[in-house]
Scaffold this motif. Structure first.
Motif, PDB file in Angstrom:
ATOM      1  N   LEU A   1      41.592  41.112  30.289  1.00 49.10           N
ATOM      2  CA  LEU A   1      40.940  39.899  29.788  1.00 49.10           C
ATOM      3  C   LEU A   1      42.005  38.882  29.371  1.00 49.10           C
ATOM      4  CD1 LEU A   1      38.394  38.361  28.874  1.00 49.10           C
ATOM      5  CD2 LEU A   1      38.563  39.544  26.681  1.00 49.10           C
ATOM      6  N   ALA A   2      43.067  39.396  28.714  1.00 52.86           N
ATOM      7  CA  ALA A   2      44.169  38.515  28.305  1.00 52.86           C
ATOM      8  C   ALA A   2      44.851  37.915  29.533  1.00 52.86           C
ATOM      9  CB  ALA A   2      45.173  39.291  27.470  1.00 52.86           C
ATOM     10  N   LYS A   3      45.023  38.736  30.566  1.00 55.53           N
ATOM     11  CA  LYS A   3      45.665  38.255  31.812  1.00 55.53           C
ATOM     12  C   LYS A   3      44.845  37.113  32.420  1.00 55.53           C
ATOM     13  CE  LYS A   3      46.812  39.679  36.510  1.00 55.53           C
ATOM     14  NZ  LYS A   3      46.674  40.725  37.537  1.00 55.53           N
ATOM     15  N   ALA A   4      43.510  37.319  32.482  1.00 57.18           N
ATOM     16  CA  ALA A   4      42.633  36.292  33.054  1.00 57.18           C
ATOM     17  C   ALA A   4      42.709  35.010  32.235  1.00 57.18           C
ATOM     18  CB  ALA A   4      41.188  36.805  33.101  1.00 57.18           C
ATOM     19  N   THR A   5      42.666  35.156  30.922  1.00 58.93           N
ATOM     20  CA  THR A   5      42.677  33.973  30.045  1.00 58.93           C
ATOM     21  C   THR A   5      43.991  33.224  30.169  1.00 58.93           C
ATOM     22  OG1 THR A   5      41.299  35.239  28.508  1.00 58.93           O
ATOM     23  CG2 THR A   5      42.250  33.209  27.678  1.00 58.93           C
ATOM     24  N   VAL A   6      45.093  33.963  30.157  1.00 62.50           N
ATOM     25  CA  VAL A   6      46.423  33.333  30.247  1.00 62.50           C
ATOM     26  C   VAL A   6      46.536  32.522  31.529  1.00 62.50           C
ATOM     27  CG1 VAL A   6      48.874  33.839  30.613  1.00 62.50           C
ATOM     28  CG2 VAL A   6      47.624  34.977  28.764  1.00 62.50           C
ATOM     29  N   GLU A   7      46.060  33.114  32.643  1.00 63.67           N
ATOM     30  CA  GLU A   7      46.163  32.401  33.925  1.00 63.67           C
ATOM     31  C   GLU A   7      45.325  31.127  33.923  1.00 63.67           C
ATOM     32  OE1 GLU A   7      45.639  33.292  38.687  1.00 63.67           O
ATOM     33  OE2 GLU A   7      46.309  34.867  37.335  1.00 63.67           O
ATOM     34  N   VAL A   8      44.108  31.218  33.371  1.00 62.11           N
ATOM     35  CA  VAL A   8      43.241  30.039  33.343  1.00 62.11           C
ATOM     36  C   VAL A   8      43.840  28.962  32.439  1.00 62.11           C
ATOM     37  CG1 VAL A   8      40.948  29.184  32.696  1.00 62.11           C
ATOM     38  CG2 VAL A   8      41.154  31.381  33.833  1.00 62.11           C
ATOM     39  N   VAL A   9      44.396  29.378  31.284  1.00 57.51           N
ATOM     40  CA  VAL A   9      44.999  28.401  30.361  1.00 57.51           C
ATOM     41  C   VAL A   9      46.230  27.762  30.996  1.00 57.51           C
ATOM     42  CG1 VAL A   9      46.145  28.124  28.113  1.00 57.51           C
ATOM     43  CG2 VAL A   9      44.075  29.513  28.290  1.00 57.51           C
ATOM     44  N   GLN A  10      47.007  28.565  31.738  1.00 60.82           N
ATOM     45  CA  GLN A  10      48.177  27.994  32.435  1.00 60.82           C
ATOM     46  C   GLN A  10      47.743  26.948  33.453  1.00 60.82           C
ATOM     47  OE1 GLN A  10      50.239  31.412  33.992  1.00 60.82           O
ATOM     48  NE2 GLN A  10      51.551  31.620  32.169  1.00 60.82           N
ATOM     49  N   ASN A  11      46.662  27.256  34.159  1.00 59.75           N
ATOM     50  CA  ASN A  11      46.121  26.267  35.113  1.00 59.75           C
ATOM     51  C   ASN A  11      45.713  24.988  34.394  1.00 59.75           C
ATOM     52  OD1 ASN A  11      46.427  28.137  37.130  1.00 59.75           O
ATOM     53  ND2 ASN A  11      44.272  28.768  37.170  1.00 59.75           N
ATOM     54  N   LEU A  12      45.122  25.157  33.188  1.00 60.98           N
ATOM     55  CA  LEU A  12      44.686  23.983  32.428  1.00 60.98           C
ATOM     56  C   LEU A  12      45.876  23.154  31.958  1.00 60.98           C
ATOM     57  CD1 LEU A  12      41.761  25.316  30.192  1.00 60.98           C
ATOM     58  CD2 LEU A  12      41.621  23.536  31.908  1.00 60.98           C
ATOM     59  N   ARG A  13      46.952  23.838  31.630  1.00 60.22           N
ATOM     60  CA  ARG A  13      48.127  23.117  31.112  1.00 60.22           C
ATOM     61  C   ARG A  13      48.909  22.407  32.213  1.00 60.22           C
ATOM     62  NH1 ARG A  13      49.766  27.681  26.721  1.00 60.22           N
ATOM     63  NH2 ARG A  13      48.657  26.763  24.964  1.00 60.22           N
ATOM     64  N   ASN A  14      48.591  22.756  33.429  1.00 66.65           N
ATOM     65  CA  ASN A  14      49.267  22.122  34.577  1.00 66.65           C
ATOM     66  C   ASN A  14      48.711  20.706  34.745  1.00 66.65           C
ATOM     67  OD1 ASN A  14      50.456  21.386  36.942  1.00 66.65           O
ATOM     68  ND2 ASN A  14      49.610  23.066  38.176  1.00 66.65           N
ATOM     69  N   LYS A  15      49.446  19.728  34.279  1.00 67.62           N
ATOM     70  CA  LYS A  15      48.966  18.343  34.268  1.00 67.62           C
ATOM     71  C   LYS A  15      48.775  17.771  35.669  1.00 67.62           C
ATOM     72  CE  LYS A  15      48.982  17.912  29.783  1.00 67.62           C
ATOM     73  NZ  LYS A  15      47.724  17.749  29.049  1.00 67.62           N
ATOM     74  N   SER A  16      49.424  18.397  36.656  1.00 75.67           N
ATOM     75  CA  SER A  16      49.316  17.854  38.018  1.00 75.67           C
ATOM     76  C   SER A  16      48.051  18.330  38.740  1.00 75.67           C
ATOM     77  CB  SER A  16      50.561  18.247  38.834  1.00 75.67           C
ATOM     78  OG  SER A  16      50.656  19.676  38.875  1.00 75.67           O
ATOM     79  N   SER A  17      47.271  19.203  38.106  1.00 70.83           N
ATOM     80  CA  SER A  17      46.040  19.713  38.740  1.00 70.83           C
ATOM     81  C   SER A  17      45.051  18.581  38.955  1.00 70.83           C
ATOM     82  CB  SER A  17      45.379  20.774  37.853  1.00 70.83           C
ATOM     83  OG  SER A  17      46.203  21.882  37.736  1.00 70.83           O
ATOM     84  N   LYS A  18      44.284  18.742  40.026  1.00 69.63           N
ATOM     85  CA  LYS A  18      43.221  17.764  40.273  1.00 69.63           C
ATOM     86  C   LYS A  18      42.143  17.914  39.205  1.00 69.63           C
ATOM     87  CE  LYS A  18      43.868  17.670  45.281  1.00 69.63           C
ATOM     88  NZ  LYS A  18      43.275  17.992  46.594  1.00 69.63           N
ATOM     89  N   SER A  19      41.414  16.819  38.976  1.00 69.35           N
ATOM     90  CA  SER A  19      40.420  16.848  37.894  1.00 69.35           C
ATOM     91  C   SER A  19      39.315  17.866  38.161  1.00 69.35           C
ATOM     92  CB  SER A  19      39.813  15.458  37.686  1.00 69.35           C
ATOM     93  OG  SER A  19      39.136  15.043  38.852  1.00 69.35           O
ATOM     94  N   GLU A  20      38.931  18.052  39.465  1.00 79.61           N
ATOM     95  CA  GLU A  20      37.858  19.031  39.738  1.00 79.61           C
ATOM     96  C   GLU A  20      38.319  20.460  39.440  1.00 79.61           C
ATOM     97  OE1 GLU A  20      39.310  17.680  43.924  1.00 79.61           O
ATOM     98  OE2 GLU A  20      38.968  16.814  41.947  1.00 79.61           O
TER      99      GLU A  20
END
Length: 1235
Positions: free
Chosen positions: A221-240
Motif C-alpha cells: 500500500l505504501a509502495k502504491a501511495t509513494v508512486e502516485v504521490v511521486q507522479n503528483l509531484r512531477n510538475k511536468s505531468s499533463k493535467s489529465e
C-alpha cells in the motif's frame, strides 16, 4: 422384487432426462432461430432444477454448447446462454468451469468486438457464482495471467484493456485476499496503466487498484501511495494525468480507511497546493482534490487532525468559487420590499453550459459537511468561521449545489443538537449561543429562498428551518411575521407539490409547538394568513398532507386559546372554521388510518379547548368519538382523546355519552393490549375526578373488580395506574359501597404486592397513598389494616422469609398509615413497636427487624421525642447477633433523629465519640440524618457542623472501605448544605500524605455533585481541578476516586468541567490501559491465582468515557480514543469489554465516520469475543456471563452494521458472513437486531 422395480424406474427417469438434454443440445445447434431459443430456454429450466446432475460426457457437451451459443447471431439466444452459465457453474466439475473461463478469456482477448462483449458478461457471471475457495483458486490461477496480459500486453486495444480491467475489478473485490502472492505483480501491472493515454483505461484502473488496495499489505500500500504521490509531484505531468492520480489518492483512502493515515503528511499538502495553484479553467482538478480531502476527513479522522484548519479555510474559499459570475444584486439587506421585482428577473437566471465551476462549489460543500460530521470538537470554530459563509451561500445559483449547501448547514445544526443535547446552560462559547446570534441572518437569507420559483429550493429551505427549530426551539419568536408569508405561499400556491406542503406543515407544527402562543396572535389577528391555508390543507386528497395539516390544527387550537381565562386575544372567530374542517375528516370513514387518528386527537383538543362555544355541536361530535372507541383500529386514540376532554377546565357536558364511555372503558381493562389498558386507566381517572358525581356506584364496583386483576409486580407501571384509580374512587367518602368493594377485591392484591422485592418508585408511592385512602374511607378500620400489613412480613412455609426490600416497603406503608390515622393511633403503634424491641428473644428477629424499620419511617415523618428513651431502646439493638437487625437499628436511629435534630443529633455524635465498637453503625445513622437534611435543604447548627466535620475527618483514613465510603457520602452531603466551609476543607486534604484521605475527599466531592442547581456549584467551580487532577496520583485508589468523580461531573454538571477536559482526557485514557505493575500472582498452594488490581480502575475509566460521549461530545476526539484505547478494551477482561461494547455502539451512532475509519482493526477483538467458548468444567455462572458477553458484542456488531457503508470493510463483511453461517450466532444476532 420391489427394490428392483424401484431401481429400474429411477434408471428410466434418468435416461429420459439424459435423452431430453441431448435433444436440447441438438436443437441448440439447429438453423432455426426459434428452435435455438426454445431449446436454450428449456435447458435453463432443467439446469435450475435442484436434482439436476450430469455425467462427465454430458458436462463437456453442455459446457461446449453454451460457450458456443454465446456467439449466436440472435441476441436473445446469446442472452439466454449467459443466464445458463449461472446454474451450470454450480452443477459441473471444477475442471469444466476452468475450461469455460479459459475459452471465455480467449474470446475476450482475441475475438471481434461483438463476441468480446458477451464473453466479458459471461466471465463476470461465472465469477459472481463461484462459492468455494478451491474453485476460486483454480480459476484465479488460470485467468490472472490472461487478464494481466489483456491489460499490459503489447498491441492490446483500448476495448480489451477496459474489459480486462472490469473483470479484474470484480475478481479483486471478491477474491483479493486469496491472491496475496500475486499482489505485487498485479500492482505493478495496474500502476503502469495510470499513465495510459486513454481516459477510460485510467478510470477503470483507479477502480481496480482501489479494489486491490483493501487486501494489500501495508508495504505494498505504501509502495502504491509513494508512486502516485511521486507522479503528483512531477510538475511536468499533463493535467489529465494529475487528475487521475488525485482520483487514485481519494479512491485509495476510501478503500483502506485508517490504514491510509500514515501517508497523509505526503498527500494533503500536495492536494492543497494543487487546489490553490490550478489554472482557472481546471475545475475538475480542484473538484477531485476536494473529494480526496473529504475522503481523508471521513476515513482517517485521527491523522487528518493537524490539517483540519487548513482544509476548513480551503473549503470556505471554494464554497463561493464562481469565476464567471459576479453577483452584486444579492448583498445582505434588510430591505425586502423588492421581492416581486426580483422574482421574474432574478440574477440566478444566469446559465452557461460550459461553466463547470459548480462542481468545485459542490465538492467544497460536501468536504465541509465531512469536516462538520467528523470533528465535533471544532463546532465553536465552525460557527465563527463557516456558519456565516454557509448562510451567505444559500443564494447559490446552481440548484443541485444549493441543496448540498442546505444539507451541509443541516449537518451543522444536527451536530449542534448532538453535542449540546441535554445542556441547559448556554455560555458565549457554546455552539447554541453562537447559533442564536446567526438566526437573524439565517431568516433573512431563508426568506429570499422562499420567494424563489423552484419547488426543490423551497423544500430544502423548510428542511433547514425544521432542523433550526429542533435545535433552538424558541429562536424564531422575533421573525414569525416574516416567515408566515412563505408558509402561506407554500400551502396555497397552485404549483406547490405534496412534498413541499408536507415540509411546510411540519415546520409550521414545530414552530407553533416550540414558541409562546402570544408570539403568533398579532399575525393570526391581522389576517387569516396562517389558519386559512392550514384548514384548506385539511381537505387535501393526499393523506400525508391531510394528516400533517390536522396535527398543525391541534397546535393552532393551543395557540388561539392558550388558557381558559383568556389573555385579550379573541379566539371565537376561529372556533367553528377549525371545528368544521376537522369534523368533515372525523365523520369520513373512507380514509387512511393516520388521518383518522389525527382527526380524533385533534377533535379531542378542540372539544377540551373550545367546548364552551360548541354547545350545539357537542351532541353531534361526542357520539362520533364514542363510535370510534368501538373500532379496534381507532379505539386507543379515541380513549386518549376522552382523557384530554375529561381534563379540560371547562367541565364539558358529557351527559349524552358518559355512561356509554364508562362502559366501553371498563371493558377495555380486560383487553390484552397493554397500551390500551394504560390509556384506559388514565382516562377513567380523569373522568372520575371530573364527573364522579354523575357516575353510579354500580359502575364503580365493576371497575374495581377489573382493577384487582391489574395489580401485580409483573407490570409495576400498570399497577401504579390501577392503585391511583382506586384512590380516586375512594376519594368520594359518601359511598361505603366503594370502600367495601376495594377492601374485598383490591386489598388482598395490595397485600400480596407489598411482599414483592421488585416494588419501587411510582408503584410504591401509589401503594402508600392507597393505604392512606383506605383509612379515610368507610368500613376499613386502622387496626385491621395495621395487622394485615404487619402480618404480611411474616415468613410463610411456602415462600420462606420476606425479601429485605419488601420489609422497607411494608415499613413505609405502616408509617403512612399511622400518620393518616392521627396522633393517637400513631402513638399507640410506636408503643407497640417499642415493646417488640424490648422483647430480647432471639427467635423474634424478623419481628424486631420490621419494628425497627417502622420506627425509622414513622420517626422521619413525625417527632417521637414524646416517647421516653426511644433512642436508647433502638441503640440496644446494635448488640443483636444478626447483621440485618444492626443495620435496621442504624437506619431507625438516623431517621428518628431527622424528626427532632435538636434532641437526637447530639446523642448520635456523643455515641460516636464514646462507643468505638459501634462507630460504623452510628456513622450510618449520621449519614441518614445528613442525606435527609441535604434533600430537604435544612441547615444544622454551627456547633453541630464543627463537631460532625471533626468526627468525619478523623475517620477519613480508616482501613475499612465501608467506613470511608460512609464518611465520603456524609462530607459530600454536608457540602451541599455548607459549601463555603466544606469546599476549602476538602481542598486542603487533597494534598494529604495519606492516600485514603485523598481518595475520601475526592469521593466526597462526587457526592456533592447533584443534577439540580446548588449553591455549591459556583464555590466548587474554581477548585475542581484540585480534585480531578488527582487522576494522575500515584495511588490507584485515589485515581479511581478521581475517575468516578469526573464521571459524576460529566453526568450531572458537564459545563463545570468542559474547560478542564483537554488536560483531563489524555490522563483518563491512560487509565484504560492495562498496567503490568498492577498485576500480581497470589500463591494458593496447589495453584496460583492472578489478581489484576487495575481492573476496577479500567472499568471505571471506560464508563466515564461512555458518560462523556453523552454530555461532552464536542470535547472528545473519538478518533484518538478508538485506536488504541477502545481497541485494547475490546480485548480486555469481561468487566471491561461490556462497557466498551456500549461505547462502540454509541460511537457508531454519534460519530460513524470515526468508527468506519478504523473498522478493520475492531473486527478481530469482536470476532474473538463471539467465538469464545468456556471450559467444559465451567460453572453455570461463567457460562451465563459468557452468553451475556456474546450478546453484548453482537449488539455492538449490529450497530456497526447499521452504519452507512458498513460493508466497505472486507474483514467486517467476512465477520457478518461468519455470523450468518453459524446457526447459534445468527439466531442471537437477529433477535438482538429486532429488539
Amino acid at each position: 422384487m420391489n427394490v428392483c422395480l424401484l431401481v429400474a424406474s429411477f434408471s428410466c427417469a434418468a435416461c429420459v432426462i439424459r435423452f431430453d438434454l441431448f435433444k436440447f443440445v441438438f436443437q441448440m445447434t439447429g438453423k432455426d432461430k426459434d428452435f435455438r431459443y426454445m431449446a436454450t430456454s428449456d435447458l435453463l429450466s432443467e439446469l435450475n432444477k435442484e436434482n439436476f446432475k450430469a455425467d462427465g460426457d454430458l458436462e463437456i457437451k453442455l459446457s461446449n454448447i453454451i460457450i458456443q451459443q454465446l456467439d449466436d447471431v440472435a441476441g436473445d439466444v446469446s442472452g439466454l446462454a449467459v443466464k445458463c452459465l449461472a446454474p451450470l457453474v454450480k452443477k459441473v466439475s471444477e475442471q469444466r468451469v476452468v475450461e469455460m473461463t479459459n475459452k471465455l478469456c480467449e474470446k475476450l482477448l482475441k475475438e471481434k468486438d461483438q463476441h468480446r462483449d458477451i464473453a466479458s458478461i459471461a466471465l463476470k457471471t461465472i465469477i459472481a457464482e463461484i462459492s468455494t475457495q478451491s474453485l476460486a483458486q483454480s480459476i484465479l490461477l488460470s485467468i490472472l495471467p490472461q487478464l494481466i496480459n489483456g491489460i499490459t500486453g503489447p498491441g492490446m486495444s483500448q476495448e480489451i484493456k477496459c474489459e480486462s480491467l472490469d473483470i479484474l475489478c470484480d475478481v479483486l473485490h471478491k477474491f483479493g485476499n486469496l491472491m496475496a502472492t500475486d499482489h505485487e505483480l498485479l500492482l505493478g501491472a495496474l500502476l503502469s496503466q495510470l499513465s495510459s493515454t486513454q481516459a477510460s483505461v485510467r478510470k477503470k484502473t483507479v477502480s481496480c487498484i482501489a479494489s486491490l488496495a483493501s487486501s494489500l499489505s501495508d508495504d505494498l500500500l505504501a509502495k502504491a501511495t509513494v508512486e502516485v504521490v511521486q507522479n503528483l509531484r512531477n510538475k511536468s505531468s499533463k493535467s489529465e494525468m494529475t487528475r487521475t492520480n488525485i482520483q487514485m489518492i481519494g479512491a485509495l483512502s476510501r478503500a483502506v480507511g485508517y490504514r491510509f493515515g500514515p501517508h497523509l503528511s505526503d498527500t494533503v499538502p500536495v492536494l492543497i497546493n494543487y487546489c490553490t495553484s490550478a489554472s482557472e479553467n481546471d475545475e475538475e482538478l480542484r473538484e477531485y482534490s476536494l473529494q480526496a480531502l473529504e475522503s481523508f476527513l471521513l476515513r482517517c479522522p485521527r491523522d487528518i487532525s493537524s490539517y483540519c484548519d487548513e482544509i476548513l479555510h480551503l473549503n470556505l474559499e471554494y464554497l463561493s468559487y464562481d469565476p464567471n459570475f459576479t453577483d452584486n444584486m444579492e448583498e445582505d439587506t434588510d430591505d425586502e420590499t423588492h421581492e416581486e421585482e426580483e422574482d421574474d428577473e432574478s440574477a440566478t437566471e444566469y446559465t452557461d453550459d460550459e461553466d463547470v465551476s459548480w462542481k468545485v462549489r459542490r465538492a467544497a460543500a460536501k468536504c465541509l459537511a465531512a469536516l462538520i460530521v467528523s470533528r465535533p470538537e471544532m463546532l465553536s470554530k465552525l460557527y465563527e468561521e463557516a456558519c456565516p459563509k454557509l448562510i451567505d451561500r444559500f443564494k447559490e445559483r446552481e440548484e443541485n449545489v444549493k441543496m448540498d449547501v442546505f444539507n451541509t448547514f443541516i449537518e451543522l445544526l444536527q451536530q449542534t443538537g448532538n453535542v449540546t443535547k441535554g445542556q441547559i446552560e448556554i455560555n458565549e462559547q457554546s455552539p447554541r449561543w453562537l447559533l442564536k446570534q446567526e438566526v437573524p441572518k439565517i431568516v433573512r437569507s431563508i426568506n429570499r429562498q422562499l420567494r424563489e420559483k423552484s419547488i426543490k429550493t423551497k423544500v430544502g429551505t423548510f428542511s433547514v428551518l425544521k432542523e433550526l427549530v429542533v435545535v433552538l426551539p424558541d429562536c424564531l419568536a422575533d421573525h414569525i411575521g416574516s416567515l408566515i408569508p412563505g408558509i402561506e405561499k407554500a400551502l396555497s400556491d397552485k404549483s406547490s407539490t405534496s412534498n413541499l406542503k408536507i415540509e411546510a406543515l411540519i415546520f409550521a407544527r414545530l414552530v407553533l409547538a416550540s414558541h409562546s402562543p402570544s408570539v403568533f396572535h398579532p399575525y393570526i389577528e391581522a389576517s387569516a394568513a396562517l389558519s386559512s391555508p392550514v384548514l384548506s390543507a385539511v381537505g387535501e386528497r393526499y393523506y400525508k398532507v391531510t394528516a400533517e395539516a390536522l396535527r398543525v390544527c391541534g397546535e393552532l387550537v393551543r395557540v388561539v386559546r392558550p388558557n381558559i381565562e383568556g389573555d385579550g386575544f379573541d379566539f371565537k372567530p376561529y372556533v367553528h372554521p377549525i371545528y368544521n374542517a376537522i369534523m368533515s375528516r372525523l365523520t369520513n370513514q373512507d380514509q387512511d388510518q393516520e388521518v383518522k387518528e389525527c382527526a380524533i386527537s385533534c377533535m379531542g383538543l378542540v372539544v377540551s379547548t373550545f367546548g364552551d362555544n360548541l354547545d350545539v355541536e357537542l351532541p353531534v361530535c361526542l357520539p362520533v368519538l364514542v363510535d370510534r372507541m368501538g373500532n379496534e383500529i381507532t379505539r386507543l386514540t379515541a380513549v386518549k382523546a376522552f382523557a384530554v376532554i375529561a381534563a379540560s377546565p371547562l367541565k364539558i357536558d358529557l351527559s349524552c355519552v358518559l355512561e356509554q364511555v364508562i362502559a366501553e372503558l371498563t371493558a377495555f381493562l380486560r383487553k390484552a393490549n397493554r397500551p390500551l389498558r394504560q390509556a384506559t386507566l388514565g382516562t377513567l381517572n380523569s373522568l372520575i375526578v371530573a364527573y364522579g358525581d354523575k357516575i353510579g356506584s354500580s359502575a364503580y364496583e365493576v371497575i374495581i373488580v377489573e382493577l384487582a386483576t391489574l395489580i401485580s409486580d409483573s407490570d409495576l407501571h400498570m399497577t401504579a395506574l390501577a392503585l391511583e384509580l382506586c384512590c380516586t374512587l375512594m376519594a368520594d367518602r359518601s359511598s361505603p359501597v366503594v370502600g367495601l368493594a376495594v377492601r374485598n377485591k383490591v386489598l388482598p392484591q395490595a397485600l400480596t404486592l407489598i411482599k414483592s422485592s421488585l416494588l419501587q418508585g411510582q408503584a410504591l408511592l401509589a401503594l402508600q397513598n392507597f393505604f392512606a385512602s383506605l383509612v379515610y374511607s368507610a368500613n376499613t378500620s386502622f387496626d385491621t389494616l395495621l395487622d394485615s400489613l404487619l402480618s404480611s412480613a411474616k415468613p410463610s412455609p411456602q415462600s420462606g422469609g420476606v425479601a429485605k426490600q419488601a420489609l422497607y416497603s411494608i415499613a413505609q406503608c405502616v408509617a403512612v398509615l399511622c400518620l393518616a390515622a392521627g396522633d393517637q393511633q400513631c402513638s399507640s403503634t410506636v408503643n407497640m413497636l417499642t415493646e417488640i424491641l424490648k422483647d430480647d428473644s432471639s427467635t423474634n428477629s424478623a419481628k424486631q427487624h420490621l419494628a425497627l424499620l417502622c420506627l425509622g419511617e414513622i420517626g422521619r415523618r413525625k417527632d417521637l421525642s414524646s416517647h421516653d428513651h426511644i433512642e436508647n431502646i433502638v441503640i440496644e439493638s446494635f448488640q443483636s447477633p444478626f447483621e440485618e437487625i444492626k443495620s435496621a437499628a442504624s437506619y431507625a436511629l438516623g431517621n428518628i433523629a431527622v424528626g427532632n435534630l435538636l434532641k437526637y443529633l447530639p446523642f448520635i455524635l456523643d455515641q460516636i465519640d464514646n462507643q468505638q465498637k459501634k462507630q460504623y453503625l452510628l456513622l450510618h445513622s449520621l449519614k441518614e440524618v445528613i442525606v435527609r437534611q441535604s434533600v430537604d435543604k435544612a441547615e444544622f447548627q454551627d456547633s453541630s457542623v464543627e463537631k460532625i466535620l471533626n468526627l468525619l475527618f478523623n475517620h477519613c483514613e480508616s482501613e475499612e472501605e465501608g467506613v470511608r465510603n460512609v464518611v465520603a457520602e456524609c462530607l459530600g452531603k454536608i457540602a451541599l448544605i455548607e459549601p463555603a466551609k466544606l469546599v476549602p476543607a476538602l481542598k486542603v486534604r487533597t494534598t494529604s500524605p495519606a492516600a485514603f484521605t485523598r481518595a475520601t475527599v475526592v469521593i466526597a466531592v462526587k457526592y456533592s455533585v447533584v443534577e439540580r442547581p446548588e449553591k455549591i456549584d459556583e464555590i466548587l467551580y474554581p477548585e475542581i481541578s484540585s480534585f480531578l487532577m488527582l487522576i494522575k496520583d500515584d495511588d490507584r485508589h485515589v485515581r479511581r476516586a478521581a475517575v468516578l468523580a469526573l464521571s459524576t461531573f460529566a453526568h450531572n454538571k458537564p459545563n463545570l468541567i468542559k474547560g478542564l477536559l483537554p488536560e483531563l482526557l489524555p490522563l483518563l485514557y491512560d487509565q484504560t490501559v492495562i498496567k503490568k505493575e498492577l498485576i500480581r500472582t497470589v500463591d494458593l498452594g496447589p495453584f496460583k491465582h492472578i489478581v489484576d488490581d487495575g481492573l476496577e480502575l479500567r472499568k471505571a475509566a471506560f464508563e466515564c468515557v461512555d458518560t462523556l460521549l453523552d454530555s461532552c461530545l464536542d470535547q472528545v476526539n473519538p478518533s484518538s480514543f478508538i485506536v488504541p484505547y477502545l481497541r485494547s478494551g475490546l480485548d480486555d477482561h469481561y468487566d471491561v469489554k461490556m462497557p466498551c461494547h456500549l461505547i462502540l455502539s454509541k460511537l457508531a451512532d454519534k460519530c460513524p465516520s470515526a468508527v468506519l475509519a478504523v473498522l478493520d482493526s475492531l473486527v478481530d477483538p469482536l470476532q474473538k469475543t463471539i467465538n469464545f467458548k468456556p471450559k467444559q468444567d465451567a460453572v453455570k455462572q461463567e457460562v451465563d456471563r459468557n452468553e451475556d458477553m456474546i450478546r453484548s458484542a453482537l449488539r455492538a456488531i449490529a450497530s456497526l452494521h447499521r452504519i452507512s457503508g458498513g460493508d466497505c470493510s472486507l474483514k467486517f463483511k467476512n465477520l457478518m458472513n461468519e455470523i450468518s453461517k453459524s446457526p447459534t450466532l445468527s439466531d442471537k444476532y437477529y433477535s438482538i437486531r429486532n429488539e
